[in-house]
Design a protein around this motif. Structure first.
Motif, mmCIF file in Angstrom:
data_model
loop_
_atom_site.group_PDB
_atom_site.id
_atom_site.type_symbol
_atom_site.label_atom_id
_atom_site.label_comp_id
_atom_site.label_asym_id
_atom_site.label_seq_id
_atom_site.Cartn_x
_atom_site.Cartn_y
_atom_site.Cartn_z
ATOM 1 N N GLU A 277 0.805 -1.219 0.000
ATOM 2 C CA GLU A 277 0.000 0.000 0.000
ATOM 3 C C GLU A 277 0.842 1.276 0.000
ATOM 4 O O GLU A 277 0.302 2.377 -0.169
ATOM 5 N N HIS A 278 2.156 1.153 0.177
ATOM 6 C CA HIS A 278 3.021 2.329 0.171
ATOM 7 C C HIS A 278 3.689 2.555 -1.183
ATOM 8 O O HIS A 278 4.393 3.546 -1.363
ATOM 9 N N LEU A 279 3.490 1.633 -2.119
ATOM 10 C CA LEU A 279 4.039 1.775 -3.465
ATOM 11 C C LEU A 279 3.078 2.585 -4.324
ATOM 12 O O LEU A 279 1.877 2.317 -4.346
ATOM 13 N N GLN A 298 -9.461 -6.521 -8.963
ATOM 14 C CA GLN A 298 -10.321 -5.359 -8.785
ATOM 15 C C GLN A 298 -11.191 -5.589 -7.550
ATOM 16 O O GLN A 298 -12.023 -6.484 -7.531
ATOM 17 N N LEU A 299 -10.998 -4.775 -6.512
ATOM 18 C CA LEU A 299 -11.705 -4.971 -5.252
ATOM 19 C C LEU A 299 -12.594 -3.793 -4.882
ATOM 20 O O LEU A 299 -12.871 -3.553 -3.711
ATOM 21 N N GLY A 300 -13.028 -3.052 -5.886
ATOM 22 C CA GLY A 300 -13.957 -1.953 -5.635
ATOM 23 C C GLY A 300 -13.246 -0.664 -5.304
ATOM 24 O O GLY A 300 -12.958 0.152 -6.193
ATOM 25 N N ASP A 301 -12.937 -0.447 -4.017
ATOM 26 C CA ASP A 301 -12.315 0.813 -3.616
ATOM 27 C C ASP A 301 -10.818 0.817 -3.863
ATOM 28 O O ASP A 301 -10.159 1.849 -3.741
ATOM 29 N N HIS A 302 -10.234 -0.346 -4.204
ATOM 30 C CA HIS A 302 -8.809 -0.401 -4.518
ATOM 31 C C HIS A 302 -8.534 -1.595 -5.422
ATOM 32 O O HIS A 302 -9.395 -2.449 -5.627
ATOM 33 N N VAL A 303 -7.334 -1.601 -5.975
ATOM 34 C CA VAL A 303 -6.904 -2.727 -6.802
ATOM 35 C C VAL A 303 -5.594 -3.270 -6.239
ATOM 36 O O VAL A 303 -4.819 -2.549 -5.600
ATOM 37 N N ILE A 304 -5.371 -4.565 -6.456
ATOM 38 C CA ILE A 304 -4.113 -5.189 -6.074
ATOM 39 C C ILE A 304 -3.452 -5.702 -7.343
ATOM 40 O O ILE A 304 -4.045 -6.494 -8.094
ATOM 41 N N ALA A 305 -2.247 -5.224 -7.600
ATOM 42 C CA ALA A 305 -1.503 -5.607 -8.802
ATOM 43 C C ALA A 305 -0.423 -6.616 -8.427
ATOM 44 O O ALA A 305 0.363 -6.382 -7.509
ATOM 45 N N HIS A 306 -0.408 -7.722 -9.132
ATOM 46 C CA HIS A 306 0.635 -8.734 -8.969
ATOM 47 C C HIS A 306 1.645 -8.530 -10.088
ATOM 48 O O HIS A 306 1.292 -8.598 -11.278
ATOM 49 N N VAL A 316 3.808 -7.426 -4.930
ATOM 50 C CA VAL A 316 2.425 -6.949 -4.988
ATOM 51 C C VAL A 316 2.384 -5.459 -4.686
ATOM 52 O O VAL A 316 3.144 -4.963 -3.843
ATOM 53 N N ALA A 317 1.497 -4.747 -5.346
ATOM 54 C CA ALA A 317 1.255 -3.333 -5.052
ATOM 55 C C ALA A 317 -0.249 -3.120 -4.893
ATOM 56 O O ALA A 317 -1.054 -3.773 -5.565
ATOM 57 N N LYS A 318 -0.615 -2.218 -3.996
ATOM 58 C CA LYS A 318 -2.028 -1.942 -3.703
ATOM 59 C C LYS A 318 -2.275 -0.446 -3.833
ATOM 60 O O LYS A 318 -1.514 0.362 -3.290
ATOM 61 N N ALA A 319 -3.316 -0.073 -4.558
ATOM 62 C CA ALA A 319 -3.606 1.355 -4.749
ATOM 63 C C ALA A 319 -5.068 1.521 -5.154
ATOM 64 O O ALA A 319 -5.775 0.546 -5.431
ATOM 65 N N GLU A 320 -5.517 2.784 -5.180
ATOM 66 C CA GLU A 320 -6.873 3.055 -5.637
ATOM 67 C C GLU A 320 -6.995 2.757 -7.125
ATOM 68 O O GLU A 320 -8.039 2.327 -7.598
#
Length: 352
Positions: A277-279, A298-306, A316-320
């Motif tokens: 979440e800090h990337l 795709q998780l609605g309020d954010h996405v997780i990229a592998h 992994v990166a997590k962002a809006e």
């Protein structure tokens, strides 16, 4: 109400030692959560506090009273189990009143306590129903009510939400938090769910293999984990870990990762930890790390990229949102250097 003290507590089954000298102080009125993977000893420790398991060594005190040899019913604790353990043929009222009746509590006092607990838990309308006429969440509230009516010094919860669906878990978690705020009682809660731990706890105790790895407030464990195990366990998704080596100029490098300067109290290889979440997306020249996009959740309020680095290491990166969602495209990511975590690879301890 009372605090709790655990000193050098050991538990063995025959020649197999499963708890290795646990020391812990729990203040009066604290909400403490035991977390850790399956088999780490969290439920065993809870059951020893309750008196359901004998300790093999050490001392457990509730308030100023050592309870090693005190029967479970006389320890001043009440336990809520993973399975509701309700009597199916009894009404909700009688399930909640059963322990008080066994203790020969006066009827007026039983009525007062049961009705007061039912009001706190919003189950007044269910008092004359049997458990089979209730939902899972309602049954769990009855089990909690049965603990409340005993007016214990310490509440013990052993993974009480694991049998509920996701929506009910969130709702019941909120009710337990409000219950603690209202009663102000000492509560000890066992879970493997770090979301429950982070949202409920005043203090988290992380266990592994019968030992305490770290004790602290939720954000302390998140921001300054003592070692690799805690760093990986606290946070969702888990922290990205990269093995790096110092180069000739005292700069740590590992593929596209670069961290400087070399920590003074390190020797040998270092593990760099970057929380997903800090990337943040950035220009190529600003990147701390880059990777080929493999999958987007795709998780609605954010996405997780592998992503996969050029050397094949996955992270992994997590962002809006991300600049791209095309599989195979190179994503460049930066982060605040103050949020980089460093660990000694050999000892697995945090480099401060």
């Amino acid at each position: 109400m009372a605090g709790l003290t655990i000193r050098d507590v050991v538990k063995s089954y025959g020649t197999t030692k499963v708890m290795h000298g646990v020391d812990l102080d729990i203040d009066d009125g604290e909400f403490v959560v035991f977390v850790g993977p399956s088999g780490c000893g969290k439920s065993t420790l809870l059951r020893m506090i309750a008196g359901l398991e004998e300790i093999s060594g050490g001392e457990i005190s509730i308030g100023d009273r050592v309870v090693n040899e005190v029967a479970p019913a006389k320890r001043g604790v009440a336990m809520v189990f993973q399975t509701y353990a309700l009597y199916p043929h009894m009404t909700v009222f009688n399930n909640m009143a059963f322990g008080l009746k066994q203790a020969k509590t006066p009827k007026d006092e039983i009525d007062r306590r049961v009705n007061a607990a039912a009001k706190i838990l919003h189950i007044e309308e269910y008092l004359q129903r049997t458990p089979r006429a209730l939902s899972g969440g309602q049954r769990q509230r009855v089990a909690i009510g049965r603990a409340i009516v005993r007016e214990p010094e310490v509440f013990l919860f052993d993974e009480p939400l694991s049998n509920l669906d996701a929506a009910l878990r969130g709702q019941t978690r909120l009710e337990i938090a409000r219950l603690h705020e209202r009663l102000g009682s000492t509560m000890i809660y066992v879970t493997h769910d770090q979301v429950e731990a982070m949202t409920l706890a005043d203090k988290i105790v992380v266990l592994r293999d019968g030992l305490i790895e770290q004790v602290g407030k939720p954000m302390e464990l998140y921001s300054t984990p003592d070692n690799l195990f805690v760093a990986k366990f606290i946070g969702s998704p888990a922290m990205n870990m990269f093995d790096v080596k110092p180069d000739a100029e005292n700069v740590f490098v590992g593929g596209p990762v670069a961290v400087a300067p070399t920590p003074k109290n390190s020797n040998g290889e270092i593990v760099v930890g970057l929380r997903p979440e800090h990337l943040i997306s950035c220009k190529p020249e600003e990147a701390v790390i880059s990777g080929r996009l493999d999958l987007i959740e795709q998780l609605g309020d954010h996405v997780i990229a592998h992503l996969i680095r050029e050397d094949g290491v996955e992270f992994v990166a997590k962002a809006e949102d991300f600049s791209s969602d095309k599989k195979g495209e190179i994503i460049h990511l930066a982060m605040d250097p103050s949020r980089v975590h460093l660990f000694d690879k050999q000892t697995e301890q945090r480099i401060k």
